[in-house]
Design a protein around this motif. Structure first.
Motif: not given
Length: 298
Positions: A86-104
């Protein structure tokens, strides 16, 4: 003193006529107290320059974290639109751990639900944030950048009250990419206090890193545009209302700068701070900014 370059696009300054200085990149030291160099481009004008840095990539790796403010939940894994964060902040945490991009997906996203002005969207090295989605796309070329850009907003606390806006909407990181976003309402100037350690770069602050910004609009970001005349505020004017890059390399393409502001130090007896400049972009001690197809509006 290191070399400082200011790109004056859609700058709002104190006591300055925006038509006095030709638009473009200028070099020189900080402005004197109580003044700010600036210029603006008419809405029909375009600033452009060739770049050898290449075009920012728009194809992320195999891993994507999906974000939807309307339909997501931060308890979700984020691996599909149906299980979006739901939030970009939470998505950044997950993305950093897994080296992912964010689609918002389109919507307004803030770095915090509190009134803590020091909280920003803090990128990680190699972060790629893409907007332009309605929440159904399966590829980047399906995006609609006209109608579905996601907004990263610094308007925390009381909505519409700039005195409690976050100081820097985004803090950059090396090799990070912003593409298809709106970055708005960062403010280190209005109502600032001792916690505003850096007065520059209210939209995007980059220290020692290289980034690419594509298809992104910066609007209503204020880098210490109002000196407060107190020892606490030091009366200094900031630089780079939208973007400030120190010791950094920066590529900006197909982006827009609207109603950003910087400068205007306070000449009061308790302040004595210098003014800044660069309503859109200021960079210092780093590689040159490469920019193509920039649009600016007062």
């Amino acid at each position: 003193m290191g070399r400082r370059c200011l790109l004056f696009l859609a700058a709002v300054a104190c006591g300055a006529d925006p038509g006095l200085t030709p638009p473009g990149i200028e070099t020189g030291g900080p402005s004197e107290s109580g003044t700010s160099d600036s210029s603006g481009l008419a809405s029909s004008d375009t600033a452009s320059a060739d770049t050898t840095s290449g075009t920012a990539g728009v194809t992320p790796g195999d891993c994507v974290v999906f974000v939807s403010g309307d339909d997501g939940d931060d308890g979700n894994g984020g691996g599909t639109w149906g299980s979006a964060k739901q939030t970009v902040s939470a998505a950044l945490e997950t993305a950093e751990a897994d080296e992912c991009a964010l689609w918002i997906a389109s919507g307004v996203y803030r770095p915090t639900t509190s009134d803590d002005r020091t909280i920003s969207f803090e990128l990680f090295p190699g972060a790629e944030l893409y907007g332009g989605f309605d929440g159904t796309e399966t590829s980047l070329d399906q995006r609609d950048l006209e109608t579905s850009r996601a907004t990263l907003s610094g308007d925390i606390g009381q909505r519409g009250d700039r005195t409690d806006n976050t100081h820097h909407v985004i803090v950059g990181a090396d090799e990070a990419v912003l593409d298809g976003l709106i970055v708005e309402d960062g403010d280190t100037g209005t109502g600032r206090g001792p916690d505003a350690e850096i007065l520059d770069g209210s939209g995007l602050l980059i220290i020692g890193d290289s980034m690419r910004v594509v298809n992104t609009t910066f609007r209503r970001n204020n880098a210490a545009g109002v000196g407060e005349g107190s020892a606490q505020a030091a009366g200094a004017g900031g630089s780079g209302g939208a973007v400030y890059a120190f010791g950094s390399g920066l590529v900006v393409e197909d982006s827009e700068f609207v109603d950003n502001s910087a400068g205007c130090g306070d000449a009061g007896p308790d302040s004595g701070g210098p003014g800044g400049g660069g309503g859109a972009i200021a960079f210092e001690e780093g590689e040159a900014v490469s920019y193509t197809h920039l649009r600016a509006h007062e």
